[in-house]
Design an enzyme around this catalytic site. Structure first.
Site, PDB file in Angstrom:
ATOM      1  N   LYS A 298     -10.521  -0.812  10.367  1.00  0.00           N
ATOM      2  CA  LYS A 298     -10.701  -1.959   9.476  1.00  0.00           C
ATOM      3  C   LYS A 298     -11.071  -3.219  10.250  1.00  0.00           C
ATOM      4  O   LYS A 298     -11.250  -4.284   9.672  1.00  0.00           O
ATOM      5  CB  LYS A 298      -9.417  -2.203   8.672  1.00  0.00           C
ATOM      6  CG  LYS A 298      -9.092  -1.107   7.659  1.00  0.00           C
ATOM      7  CD  LYS A 298      -7.960  -1.549   6.753  1.00  0.00           C
ATOM      8  CE  LYS A 298      -7.270  -0.402   6.033  1.00  0.00           C
ATOM      9  NZ  LYS A 298      -8.105   0.251   5.009  1.00  0.00           N
TER      10      LYS A 298
ATOM     11  N   GLN B  20      -4.448  -5.134   6.896  1.00  0.00           N
ATOM     12  CA  GLN B  20      -5.445  -6.063   6.354  1.00  0.00           C
ATOM     13  C   GLN B  20      -5.453  -7.410   7.066  1.00  0.00           C
ATOM     14  O   GLN B  20      -6.452  -8.120   7.030  1.00  0.00           O
ATOM     15  CB  GLN B  20      -5.198  -6.280   4.849  1.00  0.00           C
ATOM     16  CG  GLN B  20      -5.360  -5.030   3.996  1.00  0.00           C
ATOM     17  CD  GLN B  20      -6.795  -4.507   3.953  1.00  0.00           C
ATOM     18  OE1 GLN B  20      -7.742  -5.212   4.298  1.00  0.00           O
ATOM     19  NE2 GLN B  20      -6.950  -3.261   3.543  1.00  0.00           N
TER      20      GLN B  20
ATOM     21  N   ASP C 216       3.117  -4.515   7.760  1.00  0.00           N
ATOM     22  CA  ASP C 216       1.884  -3.751   7.628  1.00  0.00           C
ATOM     23  C   ASP C 216       0.735  -4.734   7.839  1.00  0.00           C
ATOM     24  O   ASP C 216       0.426  -5.540   6.958  1.00  0.00           O
ATOM     25  CB  ASP C 216       1.833  -3.101   6.241  1.00  0.00           C
ATOM     26  CG  ASP C 216       0.507  -2.404   5.972  1.00  0.00           C
ATOM     27  OD1 ASP C 216      -0.385  -2.458   6.846  1.00  0.00           O
ATOM     28  OD2 ASP C 216       0.360  -1.825   4.889  1.00  0.00           O
TER      29      ASP C 216
ATOM     30  N   HIS D 149       0.874  -1.181   0.000  1.00  0.00           N
ATOM     31  CA  HIS D 149       0.000   0.000   0.000  1.00  0.00           C
ATOM     32  C   HIS D 149       0.912   1.231   0.000  1.00  0.00           C
ATOM     33  O   HIS D 149       2.044   1.166   0.474  1.00  0.00           O
ATOM     34  CB  HIS D 149      -0.834  -0.056   1.285  1.00  0.00           C
ATOM     35  CG  HIS D 149      -1.921   0.975   1.406  1.00  0.00           C
ATOM     36  ND1 HIS D 149      -1.671   2.268   1.779  1.00  0.00           N
ATOM     37  CD2 HIS D 149      -3.264   0.878   1.224  1.00  0.00           C
ATOM     38  CE1 HIS D 149      -2.824   2.936   1.827  1.00  0.00           C
ATOM     39  NE2 HIS D 149      -3.803   2.124   1.483  1.00  0.00           N
TER      40      HIS D 149
ATOM     41  N   CYS E  59      -4.830   2.689  -3.561  1.00  0.00           N
ATOM     42  CA  CYS E  59      -3.571   3.134  -2.945  1.00  0.00           C
ATOM     43  C   CYS E  59      -2.442   2.156  -3.214  1.00  0.00           C
ATOM     44  O   CYS E  59      -1.596   1.913  -2.362  1.00  0.00           O
ATOM     45  CB  CYS E  59      -3.736   3.369  -1.444  1.00  0.00           C
ATOM     46  SG  CYS E  59      -4.781   4.748  -1.065  1.00  0.00           S
TER      47      CYS E  59
END
Lengths: 407, 133
Positions: A225, A202, A199, A122, A365
């Site tokens: 999220k 997600q 990261d 991202h 993104c």
């Protein structure tokens, strides 16, 4: 027993209609919907014990502090941190990554070093490293992805050498859905003396994530999220790293002693939390983690594999539709990104919206990834705890409407 | 009136015991409470691993200052090993403050933090040694 109807009852927004049709919300990878438990926890904070945290002696401030710090402990346990002091509240995953770049990165990286990222990152895990590269002059290396949407691990092995000081990699691609082999990446990175930043924006919402089992060094994620509110996220990092890192922002709450000449820093985690924090949001974040823990992350993951399998199957039967990323549901998160011959994703999303189906269209993104697969944009349907097979059917029906319009 | 503002506490606040400095101290240590700015400095003279003399000074609220006064009386003459095992519960019981709220408990435990940090380098607050609680 995963009772999908009982779960859906917990999300008020899922009851609404869009353009006269029951909402089919397939944009959870952008932001998830919020259950009553989260909405009510935040409401209760404002109605019953709104006060600033940490410096107060009065009852409301004590209660606010207990709720704010209690949430930190539950979030820290959720990812199996060794201590709640390793859990820094940030605005979101983006700020968490920027915090690492601005503090650990600025202090430790030199022009002789390299930082290794991947083609499926991202923008939030690309741009902070480019900004820092431009200031320091280190080499920014990129691991490519394969045609079928996996990280090219042979290239990773080639690109990883002693000059690499940090591997910054997504756990789960927000477009392809690919789940990367983080434990293997961490093992190899540590073998050459590099640290690993993951990261988790997600992955943390959708599957069990254990920072100790993965043996990583930094983890960034966002509350919004994972059934929580916007405006709050977290950085988890190994305590020895956090202790050696300089502060990110200066101000109140992050100091031990201040004179006009110099200041000393507060203990962890407060060293990294300058100013009045997002208190209601932290309370909501804690409630979100409780909600997900009660469902069970293993159960959520199993539900999403089942829904994703069903969706990949159904979508692949739509004429002219091409899916991006792994075709095995077990290898990916609850995401289906696709292109449809002759129809721009924005047009698809508009027609789907008219049918009550909310999806995302654009570059998500992740512009480098769009370039890699030679598409200007994609349409992305993403799933969560409340997504049903019937909603996938509604998506496919709406796609047939799109095809009719552009036939 | 809150039950912890009793005559016993106010007496230690108004007439602090062992307040002052030890120029030839073996251990000299100071800590602050960043939340409210309370400050306590302790000087300790050791003999045969026992606290032969202890003096303290500082500024802060009634609870923090009375606590330092009472703690200095509790540990004077004790061995370093005995002090290591002195728990926060024992100090709070001595103060009659077992029911302090989390914000004020730091005031009461600052003196113990200074003592233990000076004697054997404890870095966390006595009430935060178990970070999950």
């Amino acid at each position: 027993m995963y009772n999908i109807e009982a779960i859906r009852q917990q999300f008020p927004v899922l009851q609404r209609r869009v353009h006269g049709k029951p909402l089919v919300y397939l944009d959870s990878a952008a932001t998830s919907q919020k259950p009553l438990a989260v909405i009510e926890a935040m409401d209760r904070y404002y109605r019953e014990y709104n006060a600033n945290v940490h410096r107060g002696v009065h009852t409301l401030s004590e209660e606010a502090t207990a709720a704010y710090e209690g949430a930190r402990k539950r979030i820290a346990r959720f990812i199996n941190a060794r201590s709640p002091r390793e859990l820094i509240y940030t605005r979101n995953a983006t700020e968490a990554i920027n915090l690492v770049a601005a503090t650990w990165g600025r202090t430790n990286l030199t022009p002789n070093d390299a930082v290794l990222i991947t083609e499926m990152e991202h923008h939030s895990n690309i741009v902070p490293w480019q900004l820092l590269r431009d200031q320091i002059g280190f080499e920014l290396r990129v691991v490519p992805v394969t045609d079928d949407g996996y990280l090219d691990m042979e290239a990773f092995d080639r690109l990883l050498d002693e000059r690499v000081k940090l591997v910054a990699v997504t756990h789960m691609s927000n477009v392809l859905g690919t789940i990367n082999p983080i434990a293997e990446i961490a093992r190899k990175a540590h073998a050459v003396g590099a640290l690993v930043l993951v990261d988790g924006a997600q992955s943390v919402p959708h599957m069990p994530v254990d920072v100790q089992a993965l043996d990583i060094d930094f983890l960034a994620f966002s509350a919004h999220k994972m059934a929580g509110p916007t405006g709050i996220g977290a950085l988890w990092a190994r305590r020895d790293l956090l202790e050696a890192m300089p502060p990110y922002m200066g101000g109140g709450d992050m100091i031990a002693l201040v004179t006009l000449e110099r200041s000393t820093w507060a203990d962890l985690p407060y060293k990294f939390e300058a100013g009045t924090p997002a208190i209601a949001e932290a309370v909501g974040f804690g409630a979100a983690v409780d909600f997900l823990s009660a469902l069970g992350m293993e159960n959520i993951r199993a539900h999403e594999i089942e829904i994703t399998e069903y969706a990949l199957e159904a979508l692949s039967e739509v004429p002219g539709l091409r899916l991006l990323g792994p075709r095995k549901a077990a290898d990916k998160g609850g995401v289906a990104a696709f292109v449809l011959d002759g129809v721009h994703p924005h047009d698809i999303a508009s027609i789907l919206d008219a049918e009550g189906v909310a999806v995302r269209a654009g570059h998500h993104c992740a512009q480098p990834l769009m370039q890699r697969y030679n598409v200007p944009a994609t349409t992305r349907a993403s799933f969560y705890v409340y997504t049903t097979r019937e909603e996938i059917d509604r998506l496919v029906e709406a796609l047939h409407v799109v095809r009719k319009v552009f036939a | 009136m809150l039950d912890f503002y009793r005559e016993f506490i106010l007496d230690h606040y108004r007439h602090p015991r062992n307040k002052g400095e030890l120029p030839d101290a073996d251990i000299s240590h100071e800590e602050h409470n960043p939340v409210c700015g309370d400050r306590i400095h302790m000087d300790i003279k050791l003999e045969n691993d026992h606290i032969a003399d202890i003096k303290w000074h500082g500024e802060g609220c009634t609870i923090s200052q009375a606590s330092a006064s009472i703690l200095s009386e509790m540990v004077k003459g004790k061995s370093v090993e005995e002090v290591r095992h002195l728990s926060k519960e024992e100090l709070l019981e001595q103060l009659g403050m077992e029911t302090l709220t989390p914000a004020r408990i730091k005031c009461a435990l600052l003196s113990l933090k200074v003592l233990k940090a000076g004697l054997y380098g404890l870095t966390s607050w006595p009430d935060e040694e178990d970070e999950w609680n």
